[in-house]
Write a protein that holds these residues in place. Structure first.
Motif, PDB file in Angstrom:
ATOM      1  N   SER A   1       0.828  -1.197   0.000  1.00 39.85           N
ATOM      2  CA  SER A   1       0.000   0.000   0.000  1.00 39.85           C
ATOM      3  C   SER A   1       0.867   1.253   0.000  1.00 39.85           C
ATOM      4  O   SER A   1       1.937   1.294   0.609  1.00 39.85           O
ATOM      5  CB  SER A   1      -0.934   0.003   1.203  1.00 39.85           C
ATOM      6  N   GLY A   2       0.420   2.252  -0.708  1.00 37.35           N
ATOM      7  CA  GLY A   2       1.172   3.487  -0.784  1.00 37.35           C
ATOM      8  C   GLY A   2       0.443   4.546  -1.566  1.00 37.35           C
ATOM      9  O   GLY A   2      -0.583   4.291  -2.200  1.00 37.35           O
ATOM     10  N   PHE A   3       0.978   5.752  -1.496  1.00 34.81           N
ATOM     11  CA  PHE A   3       0.450   6.909  -2.187  1.00 34.81           C
ATOM     12  C   PHE A   3       1.604   7.533  -2.936  1.00 34.81           C
ATOM     13  O   PHE A   3       2.729   7.586  -2.436  1.00 34.81           O
ATOM     14  CB  PHE A   3      -0.135   7.891  -1.166  1.00 34.81           C
ATOM     15  N   HIS A   4       1.355   8.009  -4.153  1.00 34.75           N
ATOM     16  CA  HIS A   4       2.425   8.567  -4.964  1.00 34.75           C
ATOM     17  C   HIS A   4       1.861   9.657  -5.869  1.00 34.75           C
ATOM     18  O   HIS A   4       0.680   9.634  -6.223  1.00 34.75           O
ATOM     19  CB  HIS A   4       3.063   7.452  -5.810  1.00 34.75           C
ATOM     20  N   SER A   5       2.694  10.590  -6.242  1.00 28.73           N
ATOM     21  CA  SER A   5       2.325  11.645  -7.186  1.00 28.73           C
ATOM     22  C   SER A   5       3.339  11.658  -8.314  1.00 28.73           C
ATOM     23  O   SER A   5       4.526  11.411  -8.091  1.00 28.73           O
ATOM     24  CB  SER A   5       2.322  13.015  -6.509  1.00 28.73           C
ATOM     25  N   TRP A   6       2.871  11.952  -9.528  1.00 25.21           N
ATOM     26  CA  TRP A   6       3.755  12.014 -10.680  1.00 25.21           C
ATOM     27  C   TRP A   6       3.169  12.977 -11.696  1.00 25.21           C
ATOM     28  O   TRP A   6       2.042  13.426 -11.575  1.00 25.21           O
ATOM     29  CB  TRP A   6       3.976  10.632 -11.279  1.00 25.21           C
ATOM     30  N   ALA A   7       3.971  13.283 -12.708  1.00 22.71           N
ATOM     31  CA  ALA A   7       3.511  14.124 -13.812  1.00 22.71           C
ATOM     32  C   ALA A   7       3.119  13.208 -14.967  1.00 22.71           C
ATOM     33  O   ALA A   7       3.602  12.079 -15.080  1.00 22.71           O
ATOM     34  CB  ALA A   7       4.616  15.080 -14.243  1.00 22.71           C
ATOM     35  N   GLU A   8       2.241  13.716 -15.825  1.00 23.06           N
ATOM     36  CA  GLU A   8       1.749  12.924 -16.941  1.00 23.06           C
ATOM     37  C   GLU A   8       1.476  13.857 -18.118  1.00 23.06           C
ATOM     38  O   GLU A   8       0.962  14.960 -17.934  1.00 23.06           O
ATOM     39  CB  GLU A   8       0.463  12.218 -16.508  1.00 23.06           C
ATOM     40  N   THR A   9       1.827  13.411 -19.324  1.00 23.86           N
ATOM     41  CA  THR A   9       1.489  14.200 -20.507  1.00 23.86           C
ATOM     42  C   THR A   9      -0.011  14.109 -20.741  1.00 23.86           C
ATOM     43  O   THR A   9      -0.688  13.249 -20.176  1.00 23.86           O
ATOM     44  CB  THR A   9       2.236  13.694 -21.749  1.00 23.86           C
ATOM     45  N   LEU A  10      -0.530  14.970 -21.585  1.00 22.90           N
ATOM     46  CA  LEU A  10      -1.959  14.940 -21.866  1.00 22.90           C
ATOM     47  C   LEU A  10      -2.361  13.693 -22.643  1.00 22.90           C
ATOM     48  O   LEU A  10      -3.521  13.308 -22.645  1.00 22.90           O
ATOM     49  CB  LEU A  10      -2.380  16.192 -22.620  1.00 22.90           C
ATOM     50  N   GLU A  11      -1.389  13.038 -23.299  1.00 22.23           N
ATOM     51  CA  GLU A  11      -1.662  11.781 -23.990  1.00 22.23           C
ATOM     52  C   GLU A  11      -1.679  10.599 -23.033  1.00 22.23           C
ATOM     53  O   GLU A  11      -2.049   9.496 -23.418  1.00 22.23           O
ATOM     54  CB  GLU A  11      -0.616  11.521 -25.084  1.00 22.23           C
ATOM     55  N   GLY A  12      -1.226  10.788 -21.803  1.00 20.74           N
ATOM     56  CA  GLY A  12      -1.263   9.728 -20.802  1.00 20.74           C
ATOM     57  C   GLY A  12       0.065   9.075 -20.505  1.00 20.74           C
ATOM     58  O   GLY A  12       0.112   8.057 -19.813  1.00 20.74           O
ATOM     59  N   THR A  13       1.175   9.628 -20.983  1.00 18.31           N
ATOM     60  CA  THR A  13       2.499   9.071 -20.697  1.00 18.31           C
ATOM     61  C   THR A  13       2.945   9.513 -19.312  1.00 18.31           C
ATOM     62  O   THR A  13       3.144  10.700 -19.069  1.00 18.31           O
ATOM     63  CB  THR A  13       3.524   9.545 -21.741  1.00 18.31           C
ATOM     64  N   PRO A  14       3.118   8.575 -18.365  1.00 16.36           N
ATOM     65  CA  PRO A  14       3.519   8.962 -17.011  1.00 16.36           C
ATOM     66  C   PRO A  14       5.018   9.259 -16.934  1.00 16.36           C
ATOM     67  O   PRO A  14       5.833   8.618 -17.591  1.00 16.36           O
ATOM     68  CB  PRO A  14       3.158   7.736 -16.173  1.00 16.36           C
ATOM     69  N   VAL A  15       5.373  10.214 -16.111  1.00 16.78           N
ATOM     70  CA  VAL A  15       6.767  10.577 -15.866  1.00 16.78           C
ATOM     71  C   VAL A  15       6.947  10.660 -14.354  1.00 16.78           C
ATOM     72  O   VAL A  15       6.295  11.456 -13.696  1.00 16.78           O
ATOM     73  CB  VAL A  15       7.128  11.926 -16.518  1.00 16.78           C
ATOM     74  N   GLY A  16       7.801   9.819 -13.796  1.00 11.22           N
ATOM     75  CA  GLY A  16       8.048   9.826 -12.362  1.00 11.22           C
ATOM     76  C   GLY A  16       7.389   8.687 -11.622  1.00 11.22           C
ATOM     77  O   GLY A  16       7.413   8.648 -10.400  1.00 11.22           O
ATOM     78  N   THR A  17       6.800   7.729 -12.333  1.00 11.11           N
ATOM     79  CA  THR A  17       6.159   6.603 -11.651  1.00 11.11           C
ATOM     80  C   THR A  17       7.153   5.518 -11.281  1.00 11.11           C
ATOM     81  O   THR A  17       6.812   4.621 -10.515  1.00 11.11           O
ATOM     82  CB  THR A  17       5.065   5.971 -12.530  1.00 11.11           C
ATOM     83  N   GLU A  18       8.383   5.596 -11.801  1.00  6.50           N
ATOM     84  CA  GLU A  18       9.360   4.550 -11.506  1.00  6.50           C
ATOM     85  C   GLU A  18       9.920   4.658 -10.092  1.00  6.50           C
ATOM     86  O   GLU A  18      10.553   3.725  -9.597  1.00  6.50           O
ATOM     87  CB  GLU A  18      10.505   4.584 -12.527  1.00  6.50           C
TER      88      GLU A  18
END
Length: 141
Positions: A109-126
Motif C-alpha cells: 500500500s502506498g500513495f504517490h504523485s507524478w507528472a503525466e502528458t496529456l496523452e497519458g504518458t507517465p513521468v516519475g512513476t518509476e
C-alpha cells in the motif's frame, strides 16, 4: 523501509534554472498549513490550462532537471508530491503543460504523485518500485 530515488545526470542549465524556480515555489507551498497544501498544488497545476500540451520528451527532461536540482539552502526532504508539482510548474514555465496525478496502490500500500502528458504518458512513476507494483491514478489535474 528504504526509498530509492533515481538520480539523473546533468541537465541543461536553463532547465535547471527553471527547475530551481519551480522548486522554490513548491517549497513555499510546504510552509502552508497541511490542509491547504494539496489545494495549492492543484491550483498551481491548474493555472497552466491555457498552454499547449507538452510532449513526453520535454516532460522527462524537466523532471530530470527537477530531480537533479538540489537547492543548497533547503535541507528538508522533497517528497514525490513536491517533485511532481515542481515538474508541472517548471513545464508551465517553459510554455507547455502537463498533468499532476495523485495515485495509490494496494499491495504494498502506498500513495504517490507524478507528472503525466496529456496523452497519458507517465513521468516519475518509476520511483518507489512503481515499475514492479503499478500505481492507479486517483486524481488528475
Amino acid at each position: 523501509m528504504t526509498r530509492v530515488l533515481v538520480v539523473y545526470g546533468r541537465s541543461r542549465w536553463p532547465l535547471r534554472l527553471v527547475a530551481a524556480l519551480a522548486l522554490t515555489v513548491v517549497i513555499g507551498v510546504r510552509v502552508l498549513p497541511s490542509h491547504r497544501r494539496i489545494r495549492a498544488r492543484i491550483a498551481l497545476a491548474g493555472a497552466a490550462r491555457p498552454l499547449p500540451p507538452a510532449d513526453a520528451a520535454r516532460v522527462r527532461a524537466v523532471h530530470r532537471a527537477v530531480v537533479a536540482c538540489r537547492l543548497g539552502w533547503w535541507r528538508g526532504q522533497l517528497d514525490c508530491k513536491d517533485r511532481a508539482a515542481a515538474t508541472v510548474l517548471a513545464t508551465a514555465l517553459t510554455g507547455r503543460r502537463c498533468r499532476l496525478v495523485h495515485g495509490a496502490r494496494t499491495l504494498p500500500s502506498g500513495f504517490h504523485s507524478w507528472a503525466e502528458t496529456l496523452e497519458g504518458t507517465p513521468v516519475g512513476t518509476e520511483e518507489d518500485n512503481g515499475s514492479d507494483h503499478p500505481w492507479t491514478a486517483v486524481h488528475r489535474t
